[in-house]
Design a protein around this motif. Structure first.
Motif, PDB file in Angstrom:
ATOM      1  N   VAL A   4       0.855  -1.184   0.000  1.00 35.38           N
ATOM      2  CA  VAL A   4       0.000   0.000   0.000  1.00 35.38           C
ATOM      3  C   VAL A   4       0.891   1.234   0.000  1.00 35.38           C
ATOM      4  N   ARG A   5       0.544   2.207  -0.840  1.00 36.07           N
ATOM      5  CA  ARG A   5       1.319   3.447  -0.902  1.00 36.07           C
ATOM      6  C   ARG A   5       0.426   4.618  -0.506  1.00 36.07           C
ATOM      7  N   LEU A   6       0.960   5.505   0.296  1.00 34.41           N
ATOM      8  CA  LEU A   6       0.231   6.692   0.745  1.00 34.41           C
ATOM      9  C   LEU A   6       0.969   7.933   0.296  1.00 34.41           C
ATOM     10  N   ASP A   7       0.271   8.803  -0.437  1.00 36.06           N
ATOM     11  CA  ASP A   7       0.822  10.087  -0.884  1.00 36.06           C
ATOM     12  C   ASP A   7      -0.131  11.187  -0.453  1.00 36.06           C
ATOM     13  N   THR A   8       0.423  12.253   0.106  1.00 29.38           N
ATOM     14  CA  THR A   8      -0.404  13.332   0.643  1.00 29.38           C
ATOM     15  C   THR A   8      -0.022  14.659   0.016  1.00 29.38           C
ATOM     16  N   ASP A   9      -1.031  15.397  -0.419  1.00 33.69           N
ATOM     17  CA  ASP A   9      -0.844  16.744  -0.938  1.00 33.69           C
ATOM     18  C   ASP A   9      -1.370  17.718   0.107  1.00 33.69           C
ATOM     19  N   LYS A  10      -0.471  18.340   0.833  1.00 35.43           N
ATOM     20  CA  LYS A  10      -0.870  19.231   1.912  1.00 35.43           C
ATOM     21  C   LYS A  10      -1.571  20.487   1.383  1.00 35.43           C
ATOM     22  N   ASP A  11      -1.285  20.856   0.126  1.00 30.87           N
ATOM     23  CA  ASP A  11      -1.915  22.055  -0.447  1.00 30.87           C
ATOM     24  C   ASP A  11      -3.408  21.850  -0.689  1.00 30.87           C
ATOM     25  N   THR A  12      -3.763  20.678  -1.206  1.00 30.00           N
ATOM     26  CA  THR A  12      -5.181  20.411  -1.498  1.00 30.00           C
ATOM     27  C   THR A  12      -5.886  19.734  -0.333  1.00 30.00           C
ATOM     28  N   GLY A  13      -5.122  19.127   0.579  1.00 28.71           N
ATOM     29  CA  GLY A  13      -5.736  18.377   1.681  1.00 28.71           C
ATOM     30  C   GLY A  13      -6.215  17.001   1.274  1.00 28.71           C
ATOM     31  N   VAL A  14      -5.686  16.498   0.146  1.00 28.81           N
ATOM     32  CA  VAL A  14      -6.116  15.200  -0.377  1.00 28.81           C
ATOM     33  C   VAL A  14      -4.974  14.193  -0.260  1.00 28.81           C
ATOM     34  N   ALA A  15      -5.272  13.023   0.267  1.00 32.08           N
ATOM     35  CA  ALA A  15      -4.327  11.909   0.300  1.00 32.08           C
ATOM     36  C   ALA A  15      -4.750  10.875  -0.736  1.00 32.08           C
ATOM     37  N   VAL A  16      -3.777  10.232  -1.346  1.00 31.38           N
ATOM     38  CA  VAL A  16      -4.045   9.147  -2.290  1.00 31.38           C
ATOM     39  C   VAL A  16      -3.522   7.851  -1.684  1.00 31.38           C
ATOM     40  N   VAL A  17      -4.420   6.889  -1.505  1.00 29.62           N
ATOM     41  CA  VAL A  17      -4.067   5.557  -1.023  1.00 29.62           C
ATOM     42  C   VAL A  17      -4.079   4.630  -2.234  1.00 29.62           C
ATOM     43  N   THR A  18      -2.933   4.026  -2.528  1.00 27.40           N
ATOM     44  CA  THR A  18      -2.793   3.190  -3.716  1.00 27.40           C
ATOM     45  C   THR A  18      -2.490   1.752  -3.325  1.00 27.40           C
ATOM     46  N   LEU A  19      -3.319   0.839  -3.804  1.00 29.19           N
ATOM     47  CA  LEU A  19      -2.997  -0.579  -3.696  1.00 29.19           C
ATOM     48  C   LEU A  19      -1.856  -0.839  -4.668  1.00 29.19           C
ATOM     49  N   ASP A  20      -0.694  -1.214  -4.148  1.00 31.15           N
ATOM     50  CA  ASP A  20       0.526  -1.209  -4.962  1.00 31.15           C
ATOM     51  C   ASP A  20       1.099  -2.608  -5.135  1.00 31.15           C
ATOM     52  N   ARG A  21       0.282  -3.489  -5.690  1.00 32.79           N
ATOM     53  CA  ARG A  21       0.729  -4.842  -6.014  1.00 32.79           C
ATOM     54  C   ARG A  21       0.286  -5.176  -7.445  1.00 32.79           C
ATOM     55  N   PRO A  22       0.690  -4.357  -8.422  1.00 32.64           N
ATOM     56  CA  PRO A  22       0.183  -4.569  -9.781  1.00 32.64           C
ATOM     57  C   PRO A  22       0.540  -5.927 -10.363  1.00 32.64           C
ATOM     58  N   GLU A  23       1.673  -6.507  -9.912  1.00 27.55           N
ATOM     59  CA  GLU A  23       2.065  -7.824 -10.409  1.00 27.55           C
ATOM     60  C   GLU A  23       1.100  -8.917  -9.944  1.00 27.55           C
ATOM     61  N   ARG A  24       0.302  -8.621  -8.904  1.00 26.24           N
ATOM     62  CA  ARG A  24      -0.714  -9.541  -8.399  1.00 26.24           C
ATOM     63  C   ARG A  24      -2.113  -8.979  -8.630  1.00 26.24           C
ATOM     64  N   LEU A  25      -2.243  -8.082  -9.597  1.00 26.64           N
ATOM     65  CA  LEU A  25      -3.517  -7.442  -9.902  1.00 26.64           C
ATOM     66  C   LEU A  25      -4.103  -6.756  -8.664  1.00 26.64           C
ATOM     67  N   ASN A  26      -3.200  -6.246  -7.820  1.00 22.68           N
ATOM     68  CA  ASN A  26      -3.575  -5.533  -6.586  1.00 22.68           C
ATOM     69  C   ASN A  26      -4.445  -6.381  -5.660  1.00 22.68           C
ATOM     70  N   ALA A  27      -4.235  -7.696  -5.731  1.00 24.08           N
ATOM     71  CA  ALA A  27      -4.883  -8.582  -4.755  1.00 24.08           C
ATOM     72  C   ALA A  27      -4.296  -8.292  -3.375  1.00 24.08           C
ATOM     73  N   ILE A  28      -5.103  -8.479  -2.360  1.00 22.96           N
ATOM     74  CA  ILE A  28      -4.721  -8.120  -0.995  1.00 22.96           C
ATOM     75  C   ILE A  28      -4.256  -9.366  -0.241  1.00 22.96           C
ATOM     76  N   ASP A  29      -2.977  -9.376   0.152  1.00 21.45           N
ATOM     77  CA  ASP A  29      -2.506 -10.447   1.018  1.00 21.45           C
ATOM     78  C   ASP A  29      -2.633  -9.986   2.470  1.00 21.45           C
TER      79      ASP A  29
END
Length: 258
Positions: A4-29
């Protein structure tokens, strides 16, 4: 974090949470499930974040549910079922900041735990939605409950019962209300970020109170239905070996998209 990747833009107040396992089609272990829970709970304390966008890495999938290689030990009692996906959503972790899902590619099975706890969904034209449970001898319980609160009964019943034989296209999902906006190809994340930035610009107390009110409108029914899920799963699921045999015997293609 590995899944899981977390990126935050303090200017807009928006965080992006990315499921970051594209090699597993972002399946959740199991590690990714724990990471998601940690991210949601951490965002409760970050006042600079006022809205969240949830997405998946790569072009092929938003999320394909639980990783088939994940080993989840189960108690022998039908009254106790361990489901790691029950704790992967924002609401399950007491986060009441708005979450907008940006979907590209496949969203299936356990992905509905996440979509069911998002405020609304923005989709790329490549997005497809389906639930493989019945095809592989499993009861679609929690997923069906969550989607029944977002889609017309007949549509969710058809999706869940047809299994892998049918996929709902982004266009169809938009027509029935599962998707609130159909973005141009490759622009679902950007469209979701625009929406989240608007919401993040409003007073957070009012926004979070509205999120809580919206969730309260369906929370009681969801809780009652979820209480039945462990028994239905215990009664209706095929033994793991037979499930695995059906999964291993699957063939490519063979589905229709509408």
């Amino acid at each position: 974090m590995s899944g899981v990747r977390l990126d935050t833009d303090k200017d807009t107040g928006v965080a992006v949470v990315t499921l970051d396992r594209p090699e597993r089609l972002n399946a959740i272990d199991l590690d990714a499930a724990r990471e998601l829970s940690e991210v949601w709970r951490g965002l409760r304390f970050d006042d600079a974040v006022r809205a969240v966008v949830l997405t998946g890495a790569g072009e092929r999938a938003f999320c394909t549910g639980i990783d088939r290689d994940a080993v989840v030990p189960q108690p022998s009692s039908p009254y106790m079922q361990d489901d790691p996906l029950l704790t992967v959503g924002p609401k399950a972790n007491d986060l009441w900041k708005p979450v907008v899902a940006a979907v590209r590619g496949m969203a299936c099975g356990g992905a509905f735990y996440l979509l069911g706890e998002s405020e609304f969904v923005v989709a790329d034209p490549t997005a497809v939605f389906f639930d493989p449970h019945t095809t592989y001898g499993m009861v679609s319980a929690y997923e069906s409950v969550l989607m029944a609160q977002r889609m017309p009964y007949g549509e969710v019943a058809r999706m869940m019962l047809m299994g892998t034989a049918e996929r709902i296209s982004a266009r169809r999902a938009h027509a029935i209300g599962l998707v609130s906006e159909l973005a141009e190809e490759g622009h679902a994340l950007a469209a979701a970020l625009r929406c989240a930035a608007v919401v993040a610009g409003h007073p957070p107390e009012a926004v979070q109170g509205t999120v809580r009110a919206l969730w309260a409108a369906k929370e009681a029914a969801r809780a009652q239905a979820f209480a039945q899920a462990p028994h239905l799963i215990a009664l209706g699921n095929l033994p793991p070996g037979r499930q695995a045999g059906l999964f291993e015997g699957r063939r490519g293609g063979g589905f229709a998209t509408r």
